[in-house]
Design a protein around this motif. Structure first.
Motif, PDB file in Angstrom:
ATOM      1  N   ALA A   1     -20.561  21.937 -15.808  1.00  0.00           N
ATOM      2  CA  ALA A   1     -20.268  22.931 -16.838  1.00  0.00           C
ATOM      3  C   ALA A   1     -20.269  22.294 -18.223  1.00  0.00           C
ATOM      4  O   ALA A   1     -20.039  21.094 -18.382  1.00  0.00           O
ATOM      5  CB  ALA A   1     -18.909  23.578 -16.573  1.00  0.00           C
TER       6      ALA A   1
ATOM      7  N   SER B   1     -18.591  24.364 -20.612  1.00  0.00           N
ATOM      8  CA  SER B   1     -17.468  25.101 -21.182  1.00  0.00           C
ATOM      9  C   SER B   1     -16.430  25.383 -20.099  1.00  0.00           C
ATOM     10  O   SER B   1     -16.777  25.707 -18.959  1.00  0.00           O
ATOM     11  CB  SER B   1     -17.961  26.421 -21.791  1.00  0.00           C
ATOM     12  OG  SER B   1     -16.881  27.203 -22.261  1.00  0.00           O
TER      13      SER B   1
ATOM     14  N   ASP C   1     -15.185  28.573 -15.786  1.00  0.00           N
ATOM     15  CA  ASP C   1     -16.206  27.654 -16.293  1.00  0.00           C
ATOM     16  C   ASP C   1     -17.575  28.326 -16.268  1.00  0.00           C
ATOM     17  O   ASP C   1     -17.765  29.356 -15.619  1.00  0.00           O
ATOM     18  CB  ASP C   1     -16.233  26.359 -15.467  1.00  0.00           C
ATOM     19  CG  ASP C   1     -16.785  26.558 -14.065  1.00  0.00           C
ATOM     20  OD1 ASP C   1     -18.013  26.740 -13.923  1.00  0.00           O
ATOM     21  OD2 ASP C   1     -15.996  26.542 -13.096  1.00  0.00           O
ATOM     22  N   ASN C   2     -18.516  27.736 -16.994  1.00  0.00           N
ATOM     23  CA  ASN C   2     -19.881  28.274 -17.062  1.00  0.00           C
ATOM     24  C   ASN C   2     -20.856  27.403 -16.277  1.00  0.00           C
ATOM     25  O   ASN C   2     -22.037  27.315 -16.626  1.00  0.00           O
ATOM     26  CB  ASN C   2     -20.337  28.386 -18.523  1.00  0.00           C
ATOM     27  CG  ASN C   2     -20.539  27.019 -19.175  1.00  0.00           C
ATOM     28  OD1 ASN C   2     -20.036  26.003 -18.671  1.00  0.00           O
ATOM     29  ND2 ASN C   2     -21.256  26.981 -20.282  1.00  0.00           N
TER      30      ASN C   2
ATOM     31  N   ARG D   1     -23.802  31.144 -11.917  1.00  0.00           N
ATOM     32  CA  ARG D   1     -23.006  32.063 -12.740  1.00  0.00           C
ATOM     33  C   ARG D   1     -21.568  31.585 -12.943  1.00  0.00           C
ATOM     34  O   ARG D   1     -20.697  32.375 -13.304  1.00  0.00           O
ATOM     35  CB  ARG D   1     -23.012  33.458 -12.128  1.00  0.00           C
ATOM     36  CG  ARG D   1     -24.410  34.009 -11.911  1.00  0.00           C
ATOM     37  CD  ARG D   1     -24.415  35.483 -11.646  1.00  0.00           C
ATOM     38  NE  ARG D   1     -23.930  36.244 -12.800  1.00  0.00           N
ATOM     39  CZ  ARG D   1     -23.908  37.572 -12.848  1.00  0.00           C
ATOM     40  NH1 ARG D   1     -24.325  38.269 -11.814  1.00  0.00           N
ATOM     41  NH2 ARG D   1     -23.459  38.189 -13.918  1.00  0.00           N
ATOM     42  N   GLY D   2     -21.317  30.308 -12.727  1.00  0.00           N
ATOM     43  CA  GLY D   2     -19.991  29.778 -13.001  1.00  0.00           C
ATOM     44  C   GLY D   2     -18.960  30.187 -11.966  1.00  0.00           C
ATOM     45  O   GLY D   2     -19.270  30.817 -10.952  1.00  0.00           O
TER      46      GLY D   2
END
Length: 213
Positions: free
Chosen positions: A138, A140, A158-159, A198-199
């Motif tokens: 991630a 972010s 998270d992303n 997609r996190g």
């Protein structure tokens, strides 16, 4: 026993600092030298260029691994202040994993929870953040805690790359069972949202009234 535990924590902290100030800086200097050499080569062959790129990529991966080890080595303690412990956890991710991490707290978190509730909740957050650091790739991370009169909600989002919730091996590898066990011990409910690409979102709902009865 307390002195031994303190000595162990201090030794772990020292090792983490030594890795950061020594090995990481040395490897980073090598990466910079390789980049400089690549720029100075007027017309390198494809083979030479590929070799240099591979070497720099491998070294960058080593740097990331060392940062992950440092993150795991550094102890996280509450000292009666869950909000401060969560902030330290998030800041550690920013520094050692180079992830854009932030903490958002709504309400009087420390006033809402007893120590017996705060410690397991922190360990859930710590496990979730460790998963992001180790697996998510991630850029972010957001940790949000909302304290209300009758409940506390913890969210870690998270992303990253995400994973298939139906994949049993992936679930086991992400420590989800441990987090769920901790949540159940509190009388809390843990839910998970994730899919490839997609996190991931981890949410814990802790009903304070139910716990305190």
């Amino acid at each position: 026993e307390q002195l031994q535990s303190l000595a162990l924590l201090e030794e772990r902290e020292r090792i983490g600092m030594d890795l950061h100030d020594g090995a990481i800086q040395s490897i980073y200097a090598v990466v910079l030298r390789l980049e400089d050499c690549a720029e100075r080569l007027s017309e390198p062959s494809d083979e030479v260029r590929a070799g240099l790129d591979k070497a720099m990529d491998d070294l960058n991966k080593v740097l990331q691994d060392i940062r992950s080890y440092i993150f795991d080595l550094r102890p996280q303690v509450l000292h009666g202040d869950l909000e401060k412990a969560l902030d330290d956890l998030v800041q550690s991710v920013r520094v050692n994993a180079l992830i854009d991490a932030e903490l958002e707290v709504e309400g009087d978190l420390n006033g809402a929870l007893t120590e017996e509730q705060a410690v397991p909740l922190f360990h859930i957050a710590q496990e979730a953040v460790n998963n992001v650091n180790r697996h998510a790739q991630a850029t972010s991370l957001r940790v949000k805690v909302t304290a209300q009169s009758r409940s506390v909600r913890l969210e870690i989002v998270d992303n990253g790359v995400g994973f298939d919730l139906e994949d049993g091996k992936a679930s086991d590898g992400h420590g989800l069972r441990n987090m769920d066990d901790r949540a159940r011990s509190l009388g809390a409910h843990l839910s998970l949202e994730s899919s490839p690409g997609r996190g991931t979102r981890v949410r814990v709902e802790l009903p304070l009234a139910d716990v305190r009865q």
